[in-house]
Design an enzyme around this catalytic site. Structure first.
Site, PDB file in Angstrom:
ATOM      1  N   SER A   1      47.703  37.118  39.747  1.00 29.07           N
ATOM      2  CA  SER A   1      47.832  36.472  40.758  1.00 29.07           C
ATOM      3  C   SER A   1      48.255  36.962  41.938  1.00 29.07           C
ATOM      4  O   SER A   1      49.223  38.132  41.812  1.00 29.07           O
ATOM      5  CB  SER A   1      48.792  35.060  40.464  1.00 29.07           C
ATOM      6  OG  SER A   1      49.387  34.697  41.511  1.00 29.07           O
TER       7      SER A   1
ATOM      8  N   HIS B   1      40.821  15.448  18.297  1.00 28.06           N
ATOM      9  CA  HIS B   1      41.496  14.813  19.505  1.00 28.06           C
ATOM     10  C   HIS B   1      42.374  15.828  19.766  1.00 28.06           C
ATOM     11  O   HIS B   1      43.518  15.523  20.251  1.00 28.06           O
ATOM     12  CB  HIS B   1      42.274  13.581  18.914  1.00 28.06           C
ATOM     13  CG  HIS B   1      41.275  12.492  18.154  1.00 28.06           C
ATOM     14  ND1 HIS B   1      40.755  11.580  18.580  1.00 28.06           N
ATOM     15  CD2 HIS B   1      41.030  12.249  16.877  1.00 28.06           C
ATOM     16  CE1 HIS B   1      39.990  10.812  18.068  1.00 28.06           C
ATOM     17  NE2 HIS B   1      40.185  11.557  16.553  1.00 28.06           N
TER      18      HIS B   1
END
Ligand code: ARG
Length: 468
Positions: free
Chosen positions: A289, A168
């Site tokens: 970026s 999980h």
């Protein structure tokens, strides 16, 4: 290389079947129905198949020795022209098969026109795709092997590196990084197995089925199969010209392989995030970026994850292509090629880059270990310890849950609670407990086949190397 692109409505050169039609084909119709723009890629296999067919026709007395000699000579030149980029591909000639046959006929005359005896484009194209796909599968198997070798090298170096195992996406129990990587080794091994299995059904010869019903000429299909390296011939002519199951199987195996690549990519993206910081990925697989100067983005794993959709798309495209086709050949099948080519290219590029990427992954064992100090990863080990001391498992679970609550409130790990504190939960706990409350102690106990102990991982790697 040129693409003939006549203006709309302009008369076009005669086609092999134009005698049946009164009007010239319209340009859009021509472009819509032609496949030469993409099936040119099959040219080497088309030539290989044609030569094997011609030799068989000659052996069986259907084609003269002189015609065979002319065909072999002409085909050698056609192959040269294609290799050198001098071949003039024509949309009016529809597909790779008619382009090559027409050029051959220009070069050698009537012998070229005799090549298509006892054959149809339907069995021809099915043969070409199988030859092409067989070569692609062999290439992909080599690439998958390289991926698995890189995984083994990395797993070996980190057979004893502890990290949190997750369920999980929450810290569950300590595992070794080597063990985690070997999970992917298993996935890619199954992928290789599926491709090898699919290859057996790819490697059968359709040629000789002609349009659908076989041929009235006394051909010898088995000898063509042997010359082309096929394991045998397709048994039923109707099935042989219309079957694309082998391509669908290939795409299904490819889709699953991409699912595995995508899972690994996702983990790399997570692990590279500074909140995990489990690995560093070499700059050459990342980009920055244009606006945020601090950024280093894991573009390559992201793209591998993204490209998975292409291969799934190809699989769905081919399943849909065959689903309502009556026997035998239908033109729908021309649509099999672009998805197949795209999927094969995507798989080859992705496996190649994945193998390189794995060489550019630097694990950060200290960060993995640090992550283990949160999340009480050894709680199960404490419960198992109590079971070994005679406490029923459900009671042990309850005792440890209470100990975890106390440790959490104190802001400590279980291994950081003093012995007296632990003994308040169960008097069976003794000083020997601390050996297994560490991640190393925890993994060391899981020594069975398939377990995460360094020694079990090293054995798994040795078996894997023997299998490769
Ligand atoms: N270009 C066609 C294909 O890819 C070749 C077979 C054409 N056969 C025919 N009967 N029109 O399927």
């Amino acid at each position: 290389m040129q693409h003939e692109d006549p203006p709309t409505g302009a008369p076009t050169p005669a086609k092999a079947w134009s005698g049946r039609f009164a009007e010239p084909a319209d340009r859009l119709m021509q472009r819509y129905t032609a496949s030469v723009a993409f099936d040119r890629r099959l040219a080497p296999y088309d030539i290989q198949g044609s030569l094997a067919h011609a030799r068989m026709l000659s052996r069986c007395g259907i084609l003269s020795a002189a015609d065979l000699e002319a065909i072999e000579r002409g085909m050698a030149q056609v192959a040269d022209e294609i290799r050198a980029g001098r071949f003039e591909w024509s949309v009016a000639r529809e597909d790779v098969h008619l382009n090559i046959e027409a050029r051959l006929t220009e070069l050698v005359g009537d012998a070229g026109k005799r090549l298509h005896t006892a054959r149809s484009r339907n069995d021809q194209v099915a043969t070409d795709i199988r030859l092409w796909l067989r070569a692609e599968i062999d290439g992909l198997l080599g690439l998958l092997r390289a991926v698995r070798e890189r995984l083994l090298d990395l797993a070996e170096a980190h057979a004893a590196t502890v990290m949190p195992g997750f369920t999980h996406l929450q810290v569950a129990q300590p595992v070794t990084f080597g063990h985690h990587l070997m999970a992917y080794f298993e996935m890619f091994s199954r992928d290789a197995g599926r491709l090898a299995d699919c290859r057996r059904r790819v490697n059968l010869l359709p040629l000789g089925s002609a349009a659908l019903a076989g041929t009235s000429f006394p051909i010898d299909r088995e000898s063509v199969a042997a010359e082309l390296g096929f394991d045998g011939v397709c048994e039923n002519s109707l099935d042989a010209v219309s079957d694309r199951d082998f391509a669908i199987e290939f795409l299904a195996a490819g889709a699953l392989a991409m699912a595995h690549v995508s899972r690994l990519s996702e983990e790399l993206v997570l692990w590279m995030n500074p909140r995990f910081g489990f690995v560093d990925i070499a700059d050459r697989f990342c980009t920055g970026s244009s606006i945020m100067p601090q950024k280093k983005n894991p573009d390559v794993p992201e793209l591998m994850r993204g490209k998975t959709g292409r291969v799934y798309g190809a699989l769905v495209a081919l399943l849909t292509l065959v689903k309502a086709q009556p026997l035998a050949y239908n033109k729908d099948n021309q649509e099999d090629k672009e998805p197949l080519f795209d999927a094969a290219d995507t798989l080859a590029d992705t496996f190649t880059i994945l193998a390189e990427l794995l060489g550019g992954v630097t694990p950060r064992p200290e960060r993995m270990r640090e992550a283990l100090s949160q999340g009480f990863a050894t709680a199960t080990d404490l419960a198992d310890y109590l079971v070994r001391k005679g406490v029923p498992f459900r009671d042990a679970h309850e005792i440890v849950a209470r100990a975890v609550r106390e440790a959490e409130q104190a802001g400590r790990d279980l291994s950081e609670l003093p012995l007296e504190k632990l003994r308040a939960f169960s008097s069976r706990i003794e000083a020997d407990v601390f050996g297994l409350l560490t991640p190393e102690g925890s993994v060391a106990l899981r020594r069975h086949t398939g377990g995460t102990a360094p020694e079990a991982v090293r054995q798994a790697i040795a078996r894997a190397r023997a299998r490769l």
